[in-house]
Write a protein that holds these residues in place. Structure first.
Motif, short mmCIF file in Angstrom:
data_model
loop_
_atom_site.label_atom_id
_atom_site.label_comp_id
_atom_site.label_asym_id
_atom_site.label_seq_id
_atom_site.Cartn_x
_atom_site.Cartn_y
_atom_site.Cartn_z
N UNK A 149 1.41 9.21 -5.95
CA UNK A 149 1.89 10.57 -5.69
C UNK A 149 2.84 11.02 -6.79
N UNK A 150 3.74 10.15 -7.19
CA UNK A 150 4.68 10.47 -8.27
C UNK A 150 3.93 10.71 -9.59
N UNK A 151 2.94 9.89 -9.84
CA UNK A 151 2.15 10.03 -11.07
C UNK A 151 1.40 11.36 -11.07
N UNK A 152 0.88 11.76 -9.92
CA UNK A 152 0.17 13.05 -9.84
C UNK A 152 1.12 14.21 -10.11
N UNK B 145 0.83 -1.21 0.00
CA UNK B 145 0.00 0.00 0.00
C UNK B 145 0.86 1.26 0.00
N UNK B 146 1.93 1.23 0.77
CA UNK B 146 2.85 2.37 0.83
C UNK B 146 3.49 2.61 -0.53
N UNK B 147 3.90 1.53 -1.17
CA UNK B 147 4.50 1.63 -2.50
C UNK B 147 3.49 2.17 -3.51
N UNK B 148 2.29 1.67 -3.44
CA UNK B 148 1.23 2.13 -4.36
C UNK B 148 0.94 3.62 -4.15
N UNK B 149 0.90 4.05 -2.90
CA UNK B 149 0.66 5.47 -2.62
C UNK B 149 1.78 6.34 -3.16
N UNK B 150 3.01 5.87 -3.04
CA UNK B 150 4.14 6.63 -3.58
C UNK B 150 4.06 6.70 -5.10
#
Length: 64
Positions: free
Chosen positions: A13-16, A5-10
């Motif tokens: 965030x990078x994609x945004x 989940x942490x990796x997915x959130x990062x």
């Protein structure tokens, strides 16, 4: 699972951030393209006006 989940959130965030950078660049390109087109149209209009004035003056001289 928490690490995933942490990796997915990062990743999200990078994609945004990347999306925002792309949008900002696209807006700048759009504004420059519009400004360039306006300048080109203005220059062309000035050439047409100058040419028309010259033709009018030539006709006036010819009629004198």
């Amino acid at each position: 699972m928490e690490e995933l989940n942490s990796t997915n959130e990062k990743i999200l965030a990078d994609a945004r951030l990347e999306r925002e950078a792309i949008i900002k660049e696209a807006r700048a390109i759009k504004e420059k393209t519009i400004a360039d087109a306006k300048n080109q149209a203005s220059n062309e209009a000035e050439k047409i006006i100058t040419s028309a004035k010259e033709q009018i003056n030539n006709e006036k001289r010819r009629d004198e």
